[in-house]
Structure formats: structure tokens, C-alpha cells
Design a protein around this motif. Sequence first.
Motif, PDB file in Angstrom:
ATOM      1  N   UNK A 183     141.378  88.673  10.537  1.00  0.00           N
ATOM      2  CA  UNK A 183     141.724  89.793  11.412  1.00  0.00           C
ATOM      3  C   UNK A 183     140.653  90.051  12.464  1.00  0.00           C
ATOM      4  N   UNK A 184     139.401  89.686  12.163  1.00  0.00           N
ATOM      5  CA  UNK A 184     138.296  89.962  13.078  1.00  0.00           C
ATOM      6  C   UNK A 184     137.843  88.662  13.735  1.00  0.00           C
ATOM      7  N   UNK A 185     137.671  88.651  15.043  1.00  0.00           N
ATOM      8  CA  UNK A 185     137.128  87.467  15.716  1.00  0.00           C
ATOM      9  C   UNK A 185     135.691  87.201  15.256  1.00  0.00           C
ATOM     10  N   UNK A 186     135.279  85.945  15.411  1.00  0.00           N
ATOM     11  CA  UNK A 186     133.928  85.576  14.994  1.00  0.00           C
ATOM     12  C   UNK A 186     132.858  86.407  15.697  1.00  0.00           C
ATOM     13  N   UNK A 187     133.117  86.783  16.942  1.00  0.00           N
ATOM     14  CA  UNK A 187     132.129  87.551  17.689  1.00  0.00           C
ATOM     15  C   UNK A 187     131.908  88.921  17.055  1.00  0.00           C
ATOM     16  N   UNK A 188     132.967  89.563  16.586  1.00  0.00           N
ATOM     17  CA  UNK A 188     132.844  90.872  15.940  1.00  0.00           C
ATOM     18  C   UNK A 188     132.106  90.738  14.610  1.00  0.00           C
ATOM     19  N   UNK A 189     132.456  89.708  13.836  1.00  0.00           N
ATOM     20  CA  UNK A 189     131.754  89.481  12.566  1.00  0.00           C
ATOM     21  C   UNK A 189     130.277  89.205  12.809  1.00  0.00           C
ATOM     22  N   UNK A 190     129.974  88.448  13.857  1.00  0.00           N
ATOM     23  CA  UNK A 190     128.577  88.136  14.172  1.00  0.00           C
ATOM     24  C   UNK A 190     127.802  89.402  14.543  1.00  0.00           C
TER      25      UNK A 190
ATOM     26  N   UNK B 185     128.371  92.428  13.503  1.00  0.00           N
ATOM     27  CA  UNK B 185     128.153  93.175  12.262  1.00  0.00           C
ATOM     28  C   UNK B 185     127.038  92.553  11.427  1.00  0.00           C
ATOM     29  N   UNK B 186     127.052  91.227  11.282  1.00  0.00           N
ATOM     30  CA  UNK B 186     126.034  90.564  10.463  1.00  0.00           C
ATOM     31  C   UNK B 186     124.670  90.586  11.132  1.00  0.00           C
ATOM     32  N   UNK B 187     124.614  90.576  12.457  1.00  0.00           N
ATOM     33  CA  UNK B 187     123.336  90.713  13.148  1.00  0.00           C
ATOM     34  C   UNK B 187     122.739  92.084  12.876  1.00  0.00           C
ATOM     35  N   UNK B 188     123.584  93.102  12.841  1.00  0.00           N
ATOM     36  CA  UNK B 188     123.106  94.443  12.491  1.00  0.00           C
ATOM     37  C   UNK B 188     122.605  94.502  11.053  1.00  0.00           C
ATOM     38  N   UNK B 189     123.216  93.714  10.170  1.00  0.00           N
ATOM     39  CA  UNK B 189     122.835  93.738   8.759  1.00  0.00           C
ATOM     40  C   UNK B 189     121.591  92.908   8.484  1.00  0.00           C
ATOM     41  N   UNK B 190     121.537  91.689   9.042  1.00  0.00           N
ATOM     42  CA  UNK B 190     120.478  90.747   8.691  1.00  0.00           C
ATOM     43  C   UNK B 190     119.493  90.486   9.824  1.00  0.00           C
ATOM     44  N   UNK B 191     119.738  91.070  10.984  1.00  0.00           N
ATOM     45  CA  UNK B 191     118.827  90.865  12.104  1.00  0.00           C
ATOM     46  C   UNK B 191     119.188  89.631  12.910  1.00  0.00           C
ATOM     47  N   UNK B 192     118.470  89.455  14.021  1.00  0.00           N
ATOM     48  CA  UNK B 192     118.716  88.306  14.894  1.00  0.00           C
ATOM     49  C   UNK B 192     118.304  87.010  14.195  1.00  0.00           C
TER      50      UNK B 192
ATOM     51  N   UNK C  22     128.635  82.798  19.481  1.00  0.00           N
ATOM     52  CA  UNK C  22     128.042  83.903  18.732  1.00  0.00           C
ATOM     53  C   UNK C  22     126.545  84.009  18.987  1.00  0.00           C
ATOM     54  N   UNK C  23     125.913  82.949  19.503  1.00  0.00           N
ATOM     55  CA  UNK C  23     124.503  83.056  19.859  1.00  0.00           C
ATOM     56  C   UNK C  23     124.254  84.054  20.972  1.00  0.00           C
ATOM     57  N   UNK C  24     125.291  84.357  21.751  1.00  0.00           N
ATOM     58  CA  UNK C  24     125.143  85.321  22.843  1.00  0.00           C
ATOM     59  C   UNK C  24     124.813  86.708  22.306  1.00  0.00           C
TER      60      UNK C  24
END
Length: 264
Positions: free
Chosen positions: A121-128, A130-137, A214-216
Amino acid sequence: MTAPLRWRKPAFIRSAPLRAGLWLLAALYLAAALGSIQVDWNRVAEGLVRGWRFVAAFAEPDFTSRWREISEGLLESLAMTVVSTALGVALSIPLGLGAARNISPWPIYAACRGFIAISRAFPELIIAILLVKMFGFGPLAGMLTLVIASMGFLGKLLAEEIETADRSQLEAIRATGAPWLQWIVYAVQPQVMPRMIGLSLYRLDINFREAAIIGIVGAGGIGATLNTAFDRYEFETAAAILLLIIGIVMLCEYASGHVRRRFL
């Protein structure tokens, strides 16, 4: 009364006035939509100039001035791609088995189908993000993003392949009294393995392309280097990065085609 010489497909809407009215409403809506868009023609002119500079940069790509950053970003993207594809394939197998209605009990089927639906349901960019917020860059967030996306993609297609498997082969192995694991290995696996290999190779291509996107948002890989080049208006470097991405994707496509011809 003679029959018409040429057959014509009946119109979807038989009433001619109604068809004309719908076309008129569509044209009015399109005109209203275009009229609501505020266009700054000065920005459009500036954008066309920058766009032409970017297109012209492909004639003189710069591979040397920032080769260290480019090479590190490419290696990071390739590592993310390989690891995420391997983990995604491994985790999608039990997920696909659980999401196949013809071999799984209802609670397991519902849980696996729910995970697949949420992950898709979520594009990879949205998941990325969220995970960047959780685990950092960094590449960890990017790798986990691609793993989740791979599980949803491969799990759904594997489950559908199992559900359309030949029932006679499934029933023949089960009639021998084989336990569940042997039934999966000797009845289900031979029917779905060629499709699974082809899908895994296809997902490898997708993961590399997504690793650049997603690197963007800070999830590691060559996308961060590409975004930096665009921010600095270093179009020659950006063109070099894009050419390398295109070359690697074409190489992966050729390699996957060779594997399909050789082993499938």
C-alpha cells in the motif's frame, strides 16, 4: 431488409445526445482544471534553460571530478540491492506459502495477506522516509525498505502462483501419505520454482533502480550523490551518474535474460 456489409461495434453509450453531453462536460472540466493552474511563465523559461543544460550535459558527462563519491555511492547501492534481494526472497517464501489460500489455514492466510497488503500500500519512498526517521540516514534504512518491498512483491506473486498450481499433482503427492514439508518440496516447489527464479531476477533490477530513488531521502546509495549533484547544478556529474545507472540496469537485464535462457 438487407444486412449491413460491414460489422460495427456497438457504441458503449447508445444515445448520441448523451455521448455529446458527456464529451462537453469532459471538455468543460478540462478547461476549468487548466484554468485553475497558476503558471509562472518566468519560472517556466528558467526551467527550460536548466533542462537544456542538463540534456546537453549528457554529451560531456563528468566521471572524474567526483569519481570517489560516485564509486562509493554505486558500491553502496549494489550492496543494498544484493542484500535486500537475498533477504526479500528468503522471507517471501514462507510469506507466500502462508498467503496461498489452498495450502494455508485461515488465520495464517489472513495474517500473511494483511502484511502483503500493507507493504504494497505504501510506495518505497514513503517507507524509506519512515525508516530514515527510525534508524537515521544511511544504507540500513534503504536496505530494510527494499526488503519490505521485496517481501510484498514476491510474496503476493508467489502466493498467486501456488493458488493456480496443478491440483492433480498436489493431490497425488498427498495421497502417498507424505508429511506437509515433503508435500511442499515435491508437489508445490517444482511447479513454482521457475516462476520464482524469474521474479527474483526481476526484483533484483527493481531494487537497484529503487536504491537510486530512496537515496534522495537519505536512505543511502547513489541516490544521495545524484541529489547532491542536482542541488549544486553539477549537471555533468548528474549525467555521468545516470549513465552509470542505465548501464548497470542494462547489464543486469542481459545477465537475467541469460540466466533465464540457461536454467529455466
